[in-house]
Structures are given as structure tokens and as C-alpha cells.
Scaffold this active site. Structure first.
Site, short mmCIF file in Angstrom:
data_model
loop_
_atom_site.label_atom_id
_atom_site.label_comp_id
_atom_site.label_asym_id
_atom_site.label_seq_id
_atom_site.Cartn_x
_atom_site.Cartn_y
_atom_site.Cartn_z
CE LYS A 118 -4.09 1.81 2.13
NZ LYS A 118 -3.76 3.26 2.22
NE ARG A 139 -10.34 8.14 -2.37
CZ ARG A 139 -10.74 8.37 -1.38
NH1 ARG A 139 -10.49 9.59 -0.73
NH2 ARG A 139 -11.61 7.77 -0.84
CD GLU A 180 -1.23 6.03 -3.10
OE1 GLU A 180 -2.61 6.02 -3.78
OE2 GLU A 180 -1.38 6.55 -1.98
S1 IVH Z 1 -6.41 -0.30 -4.44
C1 IVH Z 1 -11.20 0.59 -4.56
N1 IVH Z 1 -4.10 -0.22 -4.19
O1 IVH Z 1 -5.21 3.51 -0.70
C2 IVH Z 1 -10.21 1.37 -3.98
N2 IVH Z 1 -5.04 1.35 -3.43
O2 IVH Z 1 -7.93 3.57 0.71
C3 IVH Z 1 -8.83 0.60 -4.58
N3 IVH Z 1 -3.60 2.82 -2.22
O3 IVH Z 1 -6.51 6.34 -1.51
C4 IVH Z 1 -7.62 0.90 -4.18
N4 IVH Z 1 -1.74 1.82 -2.41
O4 IVH Z 1 -4.75 5.53 -3.44
C5 IVH Z 1 -5.18 0.29 -3.94
N5 IVH Z 1 -1.65 -0.74 -4.06
C6 IVH Z 1 -2.66 0.08 -3.70
C7 IVH Z 1 -2.83 1.03 -3.13
C8 IVH Z 1 -4.10 2.02 -3.05
C9 IVH Z 1 -2.06 2.93 -1.99
C10 IVH Z 1 -4.25 4.26 -1.57
C11 IVH Z 1 -5.49 4.45 -2.52
C12 IVH Z 1 -6.47 5.11 -1.62
C13 IVH Z 1 -6.39 4.09 -0.45
C14 IVH Z 1 -7.56 3.42 -0.27
#
Ligand code: IVH
Length: 691
Positions: A118, A139, A180
Site C-alpha cells: 500500500k 482523488r 499513487e
Molecule cells: S486499490 C477501491 N492498491 O489506498 C479502491 N489502493 O484506501 C482501490 N492505495 O487512496 C484502491 N496503494 O490511493 C489500491 N496498491 C494499492 C494502493 C492503494 C495505496 C491507496 C489509494 C487510496 C487508498 C484506499
């Protein structure tokens, strides 16, 4: 000149493709494919052609990434499908519950997940129309974001034009890539160094720096901040051969379009593998080039994702498994001074207890007086505290916006709060030091703790609580007093049963058999760490020789310069230190000694420089003057009489009493050949850069 426009537009196209390919390898894959100079040459050629033929300039040219003018405010962009958030989990139990819900929802026994780190940055959405980057947005609230297209164009790892298959029909007519934007840790450090130099505000962490950089109204600033983009999924997609079966195929596809995707991504099956993956990523966290704050799990099968659907604003098919936060905000209730072994007075923040980085923190270092000024920390402030991995917790910033009215500035005391001795801050030094030396109980305690530490005398069980008690109740004053302790003296201390008292006495007894290197290290001489202690032991072979060594011979020891040599001289010039050493020896500490490499010129140790020679007798080929010149040319010294300080006696035929003296003192004797060999060795040593 005679360039044909058709020819020119072909060349321009060729240059753009080549440059974008190099950009991709350089910025997205971190594996540059050509030298910078060659890249610059291509780039300049393209710039020149575009200048001469302005009608051939297009928005997707690599020359057009930067160069937009500042704007007054960001326009809004409505996301065609909302950018959702993710459900959070911290504990394994919550992950198990997630997997259970997923399996029940799908009516299956086990589920495959696409997993990845993440990223700790900012979510953005990039829209491509017919393969050309058109708009990019933050976002925002998930429904409406800010139009940061111009800034995103300066992010070199974002393709301006998609690398589609040669069959244009296969490319999507519309593609929204989500991912990101972040700043690499190394770029963050560089940025903050620059900010410090310019006396401008520093950023708290890479995430804040990335956010601040992306939301600049002047894209020129964003361009200088070196942001990076990582893709993790897609939003709206129309047409084209985009995979519609699995999440991991989607990521592979995005990678083929030259979007950076997490190298650490993987697919796993079942909850045990999710937790195993989380552990693995956590272990590599500190070594990753960017900050992450957990792992993300997504059901890999896209049809299954659809079946699971959403709850409120988060998908049921995905989960963010987060690490405990490394930063927290709490109240700074006071600033204490901690006095270290060398008298360094470190300001330490006393905090209202706060859970951060997986532990409750009550103290955090403020480093020194200048740091407190720079961060403008006051007593009573609310501060951001950071605890990352094994690093000592530190105060990173003050919440200045809501500073309480009754805050108090910190004043560095001019006397040691422990022993009352004068505190001094030398010009050019950041640290303030207590001048009390071993009169200061704080320094004494630290000296004893250092003496007993694992890599020094290794006295198991002698921790800071015990040392506090022993010093405070005047049972011991110096490390030497440890060897006078009996079980009885220990047994009536707080929390000390007879058994543990016995264990400590046994550990002290055991420490008596040590090595010279450990003993030297345990003395806690300023600037003498473990490695230096080992070099000193090797070179001198005996404690007495080390204690008697002058600056000149200390500087002969590998890697020892005048500063360290002076610390050593100062230490042994102190009568108190000599007394403690005497008592330690009397207490029974012992180690093996040898002649040391100093005496063994043939052991490969660099020879001539700084050495003292005495010449006696007649050499077969060299005159005395010749020999002297050669020795001095390599930094050696020739003296008239033999003493303990003499390193070599060079003897020819019919030597005098100097020869006998040398034998008596065990000084190394060379003949002419030996001298020449030694000088030759020194020369090659100095040529190869050794001293
Ligand atoms: S998938 C439906 N993958 O986490 C949302 N999000 O709480 C699908 N984020 O602000 C998101 N790394 O920007 C996804 N490998 C990753 C991620 C990621 C960071 C962030 C995303 C969002 C937050 C979601």
C-alpha cells in the site's frame, strides 16, 4: 537547410519514441539504457527541430512535459466513476474475517488474491483518450477531484502517450489509470536538505512533500520535485484489448503500457498466504525506496470482484492491511536533559503517552538545541512524533496552527542538571556538554553501562536500573568497583534476589578473562569505537605500549588521525583514568598480549613513514647520507641514539654500541638490503593509497 519537412516529421517521431523509451527505462524501471549525455543530445535535437518547425509540436512530445505557466486555482474534475476508499485491518483476526466474508459471499472454499504494497502517497486518476494523456486529477472527496493535469505531465514516469500494439484498433479509446503519486525517500531527503539550506520550511514526510508538490499552481515547481507514479488499477475503460479476467493480468497489461507497477506485487491463495505476504513486505519496508503503510489485498478474479460489489464507499473484494502508524500527534509536556557518557546533553521531549509504531511512547529525542530552534518546539505544544522500526522516537514537527497560548520556550541550561558542573557548547558544535567528567553521576553511570555492555566486557545482567541504584547509593563509583562487589552488597538492593545477585557476581567474574581489544573499547575513550580499539590492540599488542604511545606512533595505526590520537592521549593523561585502570588490573582482569604489528615490520604493515631510524656501522653500498635521504624522502626520521622509541636500527659492518642497545631493547635490526626492501614496501603502500 535542405531538410525536407516529411523527412523532418519522421525524424521528430523517431526522436520522440526513442526519448520516451529511455524515459521509461530511466524513470519507471530505474535501469537507464543510455548515458545522460547521449540522452541530452537526442533531447536537444528534438527541441531544435520543434523550434524550427513549430507546427509539428504536439502536446504528447517529451519536450512539452514542463513549460506550462502557473495558474490561479485548480479546476474541478468529476470522476466518471467514484474513487473509493478501502476497508482497513490492523490485526490478523480482521484479515481472517475479511477472507471469511469473501468466501461466504462467493460460496467458495478458497480465494486467490492479488496482493501488493500500500503506497503511502496520493491517489490520482489519469485519463487517456485514444492513447493520449488528456487529464489527471487528485482523488478529492472521491467524486470530484482537482485538475492537476499540468503537474502530472511533469512526472516523468507517467506516459504521455500509451505504448499500444501496432493494431491501433486494439487500444482502448478511453482508459482511466488509477494509482499513487509519491516521492522516493532519497528525493525527499534531498528536497529537505535544499529546504534547510534555503532556510525554508521542511516537509514532515515524503507523503506531505508529494502532496505539496502535486498541488503547486506552478508546474515548474512540481517538475523540480521529482515525483513518481505507480499504477494499481483502472477506472473507466472503453474498447481495446484490456484484460477483463484477472487483477494481476490488468497490472501486467498496465506494465506493458509502460506504467510503473509495484515490483513486489504477487498472487496468493488463502488467508495464511495473505498474512505471510504481509510479514514479508513488512520485513522489506525499511529497504523499499518509497514509504508504504501496509499491504492491499484484492480478489484476483474480476468476475468475483463484481459479484461481491460494494458496501457504502468501499469494495467488499479488497482490504488494506495496515501497519501500525509510525506517526502520531501528542502533547509535549516538558523537556528534560539526558546526559550521555561523554557529557553530551541531549534534550528529550516528555510526552503525553501515545501509541505509535506499535508501542506506547513517552519520550522522544529532540537531538540538540539548534533542532529545537529550527523546528520551533515549545513546551506545551502539540507535536508529531515518529517511531519507525528500531529508530529512537523523535519529534518531527510542531502543530503550529493550533498552538496553545501558554506555551513556554526551552532554554538550554548552562549547568549540568545532574552534577551542577558548567555546561559548554564549543563553537561549531551542535552539542552542549557537561564538563563534570567522571565527577558527574550521569556520565559515571553511562561509563559503567558502556564498560559492561555486550561488545565491551559483556557483563550479563548489569542493566541501567541496577547501575542507577549502585551509583546512587554510592556502592560503586567506577567500573573498577564492580570487581570489589560481593553478593551481600547486591542482595539488599531493590528487586534483587540472592539468586540474581549471584548471577551478576558470576558474570562479573567471567568478564575478567577478556581480550585487549575489548578492554580498550570498554574504557570508553572518546572517538575510540570497537574497530579502532581492535586496531590499537593489534598494533601495540600491549596496554602499556598503548598507554605510553605518543601522537606520532598513534598516528601510525591504520585509520587513526590526529583527532583520535589526541583523544587517546587525553584519556591516558588523566590521573583518574590511570587509577581506574590500575584497580581493574589489580581486580584480576587479564588478556593475552603480544608484540603487536608495530614491532613486526615484516608482517606486511606499512613501513617507513613516521618511523624512527638509527644508523650504525658501514653499509655496503649506501653512504650514511644516502641512507638518511632515502629514509627521509619517505617520511621517516633518522636520530642519533637508540631508545625505546626507535623503530629500526640499520646496521652495517663494525656496528657500535647502538647495535647492542637495539638487541637489548628488542628493536628490529635491518641490514642494507632489509632497509631497501622496507623502503620499497613503503613506497608501494603510499602509491596504493595506504598510509
Ligand atoms: S486499490 C477501491 N492498491 O489506498 C479502491 N489502493 O484506501 C482501490 N492505495 O487512496 C484502491 N496503494 O490511493 C489500491 N496498491 C494499492 C494502493 C492503494 C495505496 C491507496 C489509494 C487510496 C487508498 C484506499
Amino acid at each position: 537547410m535542405s531538410e525536407h519537412p516529411e523527412h523532418v516529421s519522421r525524424r521528430i517521431q523517431e526522436l520522440r519514441e526513442t526519448i520516451e523509451l529511455h524515459n521509461y527505462h530511466y524513470y519507471a524501471r530505474d535501469t537507464p539504457t543510455i548515458p545522460d549525455a547521449e540522452y541530452d543530445k537526442l533531447f536537444r535535437e528534438l527541441q531544435e527541430l520543434e523550434q524550427r518547425y513549430p507546427h509539428l509540436v504536439t502536446a504528447d512530445s517529451p519536450t512539452q512535459r514542463i513549460g506550462a505557466v502557473p495558474i490561479k486555482e485548480f479546476a474541478h474534475i468529476v470522476h466518471r466513476t467514484p474513487m473509493l476508499s478501502l476497508g482497513n485491518a490492523f490485526e490478523a483476526e480482521e484479515v481472517k474475517a475479511f477472507d471469511r466474508r469473501v468466501r461466504q459471499g462467493l460460496g467458495v472454499d478458497s480465494v486467490e488474491y492479488a496482493v501488493e504494497p500500500k503506497f503511502d502517497g496520493l491517489a490520482v486518476s489519469l485519463c487517456y483518450e485514444n492513447g493520449i494523456f488528456r487529464t489527471g486529477a487528485t482523488r478529492g472527496d472521491g467524486y470530484v477531484g482537482e485538475d492537476v493535469t499540468l503537474n502530472l505531465r511533469t512526472v516523468q514516469s507517467i506516459p504521455l502517450q500509451l505504448k499500444l500494439d501496432s493494431h491501433a484498433a486494439q487500444g482502448p479509446s478511453f482508459l482511466e489509470v488509477r494509482g499513487e503519486v509519491l516521492m522516493l525517500k532519497a528525493d525527499f531527503e534531498k528536497l529537505n536538505r535544499r529546504q534547510r539550506e534555503k532556510k525554508e520550511r521542511e516537509f514532515i514526510n515524503p507523503r506531505n512533500a508529494a502532496a505539496g508538490s502535486l498541488r503547486q499552481l506552478d508546474p515548474g515547481i512540481t517538475a523540480r520535485r521529482r515525483l513518481k507514479f505507480f499504477a494499481y488499477g483502472i477506472g473507466v475503460c472503453e474498447g481495446g484489448n484490456v484484460p477483463r479476467d484477472k487483477q494481476n493480468h490488468l497490472l501486467d497489461y498496465l506494465e506493458s503500457l509502460r506504467f510503473p507497477v509495484a515490483r513486489e506485487r504477487n498472487t496468493v491463495t488463502g488467508v495464511a498466504e495473505l498474512l505471510e505476504y504481509h510479514r514479508e513486505v513488512r520485513a522489506m519496508r525499511e529497504n523499499l525506496p518509497y514509504d508504504i503503510d501496509g499491504t492491499v489485498y484484492k480478489v484476483n478474479d474480476l468476475a468475483q470482484q463484481q459479484k461481491l460489489g460494494f458496501v457504502s464507499r468501499a469494495p467488499r473484494y479488497a482490504l488494506a492491511h495496515k501497519f501500525p502508524a509510525q506517526e502520531a500527534i501528542t502533547e509535549l509536556v516538558g523537556i528534560d536533559i539526558q546526559v550521555g557518557r561523554t557529557g553530551a546533553m541531549t534534550p528529550v521531549a516528555r510526552l503525553k503517552p501515545v501509541f505509535v509504531g506499535g508501542a506506547t511512547v513517552t519520550n522522544a529525542t529532540l537531538h540538540n538545541e539548534d533542532e529545537i530552534r529550527r523546528k520551533d518546539v515549545m513546551i506545551g505544544d502539540w507535536v508529531t512524533v515518529r517511531r519507525a522500526g528500531d529508530v529512537i522516537p523523535e519529534v518531527v514537527a510542531v502543530q503550529k496552527e493550533n498552538r496553545p497560548p501558554q506555551v513556554m520556550p526551552f532554554v538550554m541550561p548552562d549547568h549540568c542538571p545532574v552534577c551542577g558542573s558548567k555546561a559548554v557548547r564549543l563553537p561549531g558544535e551542535a552539542l552542549t556538554r557537561c564538563t563534570g567528567g567522571l565527577f558527574c553521576p550521569a556520565q559515571r553511570k553511562q561509563a559503567i553501562l558502556h564498560f559492561a555492555s555486550r561488545r565491551a566486557m559483556d557483563i550479563n545482567g548489569l542493566g541501567d536500573r541496577l547501575v542507577d541504584q549502585l551509583v546512587d547509593s554510592a556502592i560503586i563509583r567506577t567500573p573498577a568497583d564492580l570487581y570489589k562487589l560481593g553478593v551481600a552488597a547486591l542482595a539488599h538492593l531493590q528487586r534483587m534476589a540472592e539468586k540474581s545477585a549471584g548471577n551478576i557476581i558470576a558474570a562479573i567474574e567471567k568478564s575478567k578473562h577478556t581480550t585487549l581489544a575489548r578492554f580498550i573499547y570498554s574504557l570508553g575513550i572518546r572517538n575510540v569505537g570497537e574497530t579502532t580499539a581492535r586496531e590499537l590492540a593489534r598494533y601495540f599488542g600491549s596496554l602499556d605500549r598503548l598507554m605510553e604511545a605518543d601522537m606520532e606512533s598513534l598516528c601510525q595505526v591504520p585509520d587513526i588521525g590526529p583527532v583520535v590520537a589526541e583523544s587517546i592521549r587525553d584519556f591516558f593523561a588523566e590521573r583518574h583514568n590511570l587509577e581506574v585502570i590500575e584497580q581493574l588490573r589489580a581486580g584480576g582482569i587479564q588478556w593475552k598480549e603480544d608484540a603487536g604489528t608495530q614491532a613486526k615490520a615484516d608482517s606486511g604493515f606499512p613501513a617507513g613513514a613516521g618511523k624512527i631510524f638509527v644508523l650504525t656501522g658501514t653499509l655496503p653500498h649506501l653512504s650514511r647520507e644516502d641512507a638518511r635521504e632515502k629514509i627521509e624522502a619517505l617520511g621517516g626520521k633518522v636520530t642519533g641514539s637508540v631508545s625505546k622509541k626507535t623503530d629500526y636500527v640499520v646496521a652495517g659492518s663494525d656496528p657500535g654500541s647502538k647495535y647492542d642497545m637495539a638487541v637489548e631493547l628488542g628493536i628490529r635490526i635491518l641490514d642494507e638490503e632489509g632497509l631497501l626492501q622496507l623502503l620499497k614496501d613503503s613506497r608501494s603502500d603510499s602509491v596504493s593509497g595506504k598510509s
